[in-house]
Write a protein that holds these residues in place. Sequence first.
Motif, PDB file in Angstrom:
ATOM      1  N   THR A  72       0.858  -1.184   0.000  1.00  0.00           N
ATOM      2  CA  THR A  72       0.000   0.000   0.000  1.00  0.00           C
ATOM      3  C   THR A  72       0.894   1.233   0.000  1.00  0.00           C
ATOM      4  O   THR A  72       2.110   1.140   0.095  1.00  0.00           O
ATOM      5  N   GLY A  73       0.285   2.397  -0.088  1.00  0.00           N
ATOM      6  CA  GLY A  73       1.055   3.629  -0.052  1.00  0.00           C
ATOM      7  C   GLY A  73       1.619   3.977  -1.414  1.00  0.00           C
ATOM      8  O   GLY A  73       1.172   3.484  -2.449  1.00  0.00           O
ATOM      9  N   ASP A  74       2.620   4.836  -1.414  1.00  0.00           N
ATOM     10  CA  ASP A  74       3.202   5.335  -2.648  1.00  0.00           C
ATOM     11  C   ASP A  74       4.376   4.474  -3.078  1.00  0.00           C
ATOM     12  O   ASP A  74       5.319   4.255  -2.304  1.00  0.00           O
ATOM     13  N   TYR A  75       4.321   4.000  -4.301  1.00  0.00           N
ATOM     14  CA  TYR A  75       5.441   3.267  -4.890  1.00  0.00           C
ATOM     15  C   TYR A  75       5.297   3.324  -6.402  1.00  0.00           C
ATOM     16  O   TYR A  75       4.265   3.733  -6.940  1.00  0.00           O
ATOM     17  N   LEU A  76       6.333   2.919  -7.093  1.00  0.00           N
ATOM     18  CA  LEU A  76       6.292   2.790  -8.542  1.00  0.00           C
ATOM     19  C   LEU A  76       6.235   1.315  -8.899  1.00  0.00           C
ATOM     20  O   LEU A  76       6.920   0.494  -8.287  1.00  0.00           O
ATOM     21  N   ALA A  77       5.400   0.985  -9.859  1.00  0.00           N
ATOM     22  CA  ALA A  77       5.320  -0.374 -10.382  1.00  0.00           C
ATOM     23  C   ALA A  77       5.740  -0.338 -11.846  1.00  0.00           C
ATOM     24  O   ALA A  77       5.321   0.551 -12.587  1.00  0.00           O
ATOM     25  N   VAL A  78       6.569  -1.296 -12.248  1.00  0.00           N
ATOM     26  CA  VAL A  78       7.014  -1.348 -13.643  1.00  0.00           C
ATOM     27  C   VAL A  78       6.682  -2.711 -14.229  1.00  0.00           C
ATOM     28  O   VAL A  78       6.600  -3.717 -13.520  1.00  0.00           O
ATOM     29  N   ASP A  79       6.487  -2.732 -15.538  1.00  0.00           N
ATOM     30  CA  ASP A  79       6.187  -3.989 -16.210  1.00  0.00           C
ATOM     31  C   ASP A  79       6.504  -3.849 -17.690  1.00  0.00           C
ATOM     32  O   ASP A  79       6.652  -2.736 -18.212  1.00  0.00           O
ATOM     33  N   ALA A  80       6.617  -4.987 -18.356  1.00  0.00           N
ATOM     34  CA  ALA A  80       6.865  -5.019 -19.795  1.00  0.00           C
ATOM     35  C   ALA A  80       5.893  -5.986 -20.442  1.00  0.00           C
ATOM     36  O   ALA A  80       5.322  -6.864 -19.779  1.00  0.00           O
ATOM     37  N   ALA A  81       5.705  -5.823 -21.733  1.00  0.00           N
ATOM     38  CA  ALA A  81       4.872  -6.741 -22.513  1.00  0.00           C
ATOM     39  C   ALA A  81       5.603  -7.034 -23.813  1.00  0.00           C
ATOM     40  O   ALA A  81       6.261  -6.156 -24.379  1.00  0.00           O
ATOM     41  N   CYS A  82       5.497  -8.272 -24.270  1.00  0.00           N
ATOM     42  CA  CYS A  82       6.181  -8.662 -25.500  1.00  0.00           C
ATOM     43  C   CYS A  82       5.301  -9.658 -26.258  1.00  0.00           C
ATOM     44  O   CYS A  82       4.880 -10.674 -25.692  1.00  0.00           O
ATOM     45  N   SER A  83       5.002  -9.344 -27.511  1.00  0.00           N
ATOM     46  CA  SER A  83       4.212 -10.238 -28.357  1.00  0.00           C
ATOM     47  C   SER A  83       5.166 -11.134 -29.131  1.00  0.00           C
ATOM     48  O   SER A  83       5.702 -10.755 -30.167  1.00  0.00           O
ATOM     49  N   GLY A  84       5.404 -12.328 -28.610  1.00  0.00           N
ATOM     50  CA  GLY A  84       6.393 -13.237 -29.180  1.00  0.00           C
ATOM     51  C   GLY A  84       7.682 -13.169 -28.397  1.00  0.00           C
ATOM     52  O   GLY A  84       7.870 -12.327 -27.518  1.00  0.00           O
ATOM     53  N   ASN A  85       8.586 -14.080 -28.686  1.00  0.00           N
ATOM     54  CA  ASN A  85       9.871 -14.117 -27.976  1.00  0.00           C
ATOM     55  C   ASN A  85      10.990 -14.573 -28.928  1.00  0.00           C
ATOM     56  O   ASN A  85      11.203 -15.765 -29.072  1.00  0.00           O
ATOM     57  N   PRO A  86      11.666 -13.647 -29.617  1.00  0.00           N
ATOM     58  CA  PRO A  86      11.490 -12.195 -29.510  1.00  0.00           C
ATOM     59  C   PRO A  86      10.244 -11.712 -30.247  1.00  0.00           C
ATOM     60  O   PRO A  86       9.658 -12.440 -31.043  1.00  0.00           O
ATOM     61  N   GLY A  87       9.870 -10.468 -29.956  1.00  0.00           N
ATOM     62  CA  GLY A  87       8.700  -9.884 -30.584  1.00  0.00           C
ATOM     63  C   GLY A  87       8.620  -8.403 -30.288  1.00  0.00           C
ATOM     64  O   GLY A  87       9.588  -7.788 -29.831  1.00  0.00           O
ATOM     65  N   ARG A  88       7.443  -7.830 -30.516  1.00  0.00           N
ATOM     66  CA  ARG A  88       7.242  -6.397 -30.256  1.00  0.00           C
ATOM     67  C   ARG A  88       7.146  -6.171 -28.749  1.00  0.00           C
ATOM     68  O   ARG A  88       6.263  -6.710 -28.091  1.00  0.00           O
ATOM     69  N   MET A  89       8.067  -5.374 -28.239  1.00  0.00           N
ATOM     70  CA  MET A  89       8.203  -5.190 -26.790  1.00  0.00           C
ATOM     71  C   MET A  89       7.986  -3.734 -26.413  1.00  0.00           C
ATOM     72  O   MET A  89       8.383  -2.826 -27.149  1.00  0.00           O
ATOM     73  N   GLU A  90       7.351  -3.536 -25.267  1.00  0.00           N
ATOM     74  CA  GLU A  90       7.198  -2.196 -24.699  1.00  0.00           C
ATOM     75  C   GLU A  90       7.225  -2.311 -23.185  1.00  0.00           C
ATOM     76  O   GLU A  90       7.048  -3.395 -22.627  1.00  0.00           O
ATOM     77  N   TYR A  91       7.458  -1.187 -22.534  1.00  0.00           N
ATOM     78  CA  TYR A  91       7.490  -1.207 -21.071  1.00  0.00           C
ATOM     79  C   TYR A  91       6.979   0.119 -20.523  1.00  0.00           C
ATOM     80  O   TYR A  91       6.940   1.126 -21.236  1.00  0.00           O
ATOM     81  N   ARG A  92       6.588   0.090 -19.242  1.00  0.00           N
ATOM     82  CA  ARG A  92       6.053   1.303 -18.641  1.00  0.00           C
ATOM     83  C   ARG A  92       6.197   1.287 -17.118  1.00  0.00           C
ATOM     84  O   ARG A  92       6.462   0.239 -16.507  1.00  0.00           O
ATOM     85  N   GLY A  93       5.989   2.466 -16.530  1.00  0.00           N
ATOM     86  CA  GLY A  93       5.972   2.615 -15.087  1.00  0.00           C
ATOM     87  C   GLY A  93       4.693   3.308 -14.667  1.00  0.00           C
ATOM     88  O   GLY A  93       4.199   4.213 -15.353  1.00  0.00           O
ATOM     89  N   VAL A  94       4.144   2.892 -13.520  1.00  0.00           N
ATOM     90  CA  VAL A  94       2.863   3.402 -13.029  1.00  0.00           C
ATOM     91  C   VAL A  94       3.016   3.834 -11.574  1.00  0.00           C
ATOM     92  O   VAL A  94       3.682   3.164 -10.778  1.00  0.00           O
ATOM     93  N   PHE A  95       2.398   4.966 -11.239  1.00  0.00           N
ATOM     94  CA  PHE A  95       2.386   5.446  -9.862  1.00  0.00           C
ATOM     95  C   PHE A  95       1.219   4.795  -9.120  1.00  0.00           C
ATOM     96  O   PHE A  95       0.070   4.857  -9.576  1.00  0.00           O
ATOM     97  N   SER A  96       1.516   4.194  -7.979  1.00  0.00           N
ATOM     98  CA  SER A  96       0.531   3.356  -7.285  1.00  0.00           C
ATOM     99  C   SER A  96      -0.723   4.109  -6.858  1.00  0.00           C
ATOM    100  O   SER A  96      -1.838   3.606  -6.986  1.00  0.00           O
ATOM    101  N   ARG A  97      -0.557   5.295  -6.313  1.00  0.00           N
ATOM    102  CA  ARG A  97      -1.695   5.966  -5.695  1.00  0.00           C
ATOM    103  C   ARG A  97      -2.766   6.371  -6.715  1.00  0.00           C
ATOM    104  O   ARG A  97      -3.961   6.280  -6.465  1.00  0.00           O
ATOM    105  N   THR A  98      -2.333   6.817  -7.895  1.00  0.00           N
ATOM    106  CA  THR A  98      -3.273   7.313  -8.899  1.00  0.00           C
ATOM    107  C   THR A  98      -3.483   6.369 -10.071  1.00  0.00           C
ATOM    108  O   THR A  98      -4.466   6.487 -10.802  1.00  0.00           O
ATOM    109  N   GLY A  99      -2.547   5.438 -10.262  1.00  0.00           N
ATOM    110  CA  GLY A  99      -2.602   4.582 -11.437  1.00  0.00           C
ATOM    111  C   GLY A  99      -2.112   5.263 -12.704  1.00  0.00           C
ATOM    112  O   GLY A  99      -2.196   4.697 -13.791  1.00  0.00           O
ATOM    113  N   ASN A 100      -1.590   6.477 -12.566  1.00  0.00           N
ATOM    114  CA  ASN A 100      -1.099   7.212 -13.732  1.00  0.00           C
ATOM    115  C   ASN A 100       0.164   6.570 -14.295  1.00  0.00           C
ATOM    116  O   ASN A 100       1.057   6.175 -13.542  1.00  0.00           O
ATOM    117  N   VAL A 101       0.219   6.491 -15.622  1.00  0.00           N
ATOM    118  CA  VAL A 101       1.431   6.016 -16.297  1.00  0.00           C
ATOM    119  C   VAL A 101       2.432   7.160 -16.318  1.00  0.00           C
ATOM    120  O   VAL A 101       2.164   8.227 -16.875  1.00  0.00           O
TER     121      VAL A 101
END
Length: 204
Positions: A72-101
């Motif tokens: 809980t509280g304030d933190y950053l969450a990061v994740d990646a997505a990839c279509s295939g291995n290898p494939g089209r890859m992207e990544y992002r970070g999200v602020f926990s409290r608001t869900g804003n990217v």
Amino acid sequence: MAQTRKYYVVWSGRRPGVYPTWDACKAQVEGFEGAKYKGYESEEAARKALNAGWKASSSSSKPADRNLPRPTGDYLAVDAACSGNPGRMEYRGVFSRTGNVIFHQGPFEDGTNNIGEFLALVHALALQTANKTTLPIYSDSANAIAWVRKKTCNTKLERKPSNEPIFDLIERAEYWLATHTHAIPIIKWETALWGEIPADFGRK
């Protein structure tokens, strides 16, 4: 129904002992490499476990982290997505409290999920360092966390013209890790306990 109170044992942390709340326990183990801790239903059981030691207590009831509440509280969450291995890859970070990217990179051609997770972690570290903040960063990738700690992206992906932008980012990330120090906690997100990480792309 009232939630059962937990007592938390810290065998390896900033200050080993028994703690009556998760927040008190977290202060001892969050960002502490090699931390060893576990929750118990009573103070008596917790103190017996503390005296028995980590090995004796963890071998009898596994996994040890089943008592850990979702962060809980304030933190950053990061994740990646990839279509295939290898494939089209992207990544992002999200602020926990608001869900804003707070950042989103890609998609890039011919990447892998592990590379994206690694780049996301370093991006979050660099962003916080520039902004002089030290919020915990959560990632569900044990590989990426290990790569960041070793300051090397240990990928076996073949470098070729289509993924040159990815390897440029890897080189920049490794250089940043080699030339900067930080006190920002990087913590493994336990998907089996807490569900998908807030930065998840939702494509499973």
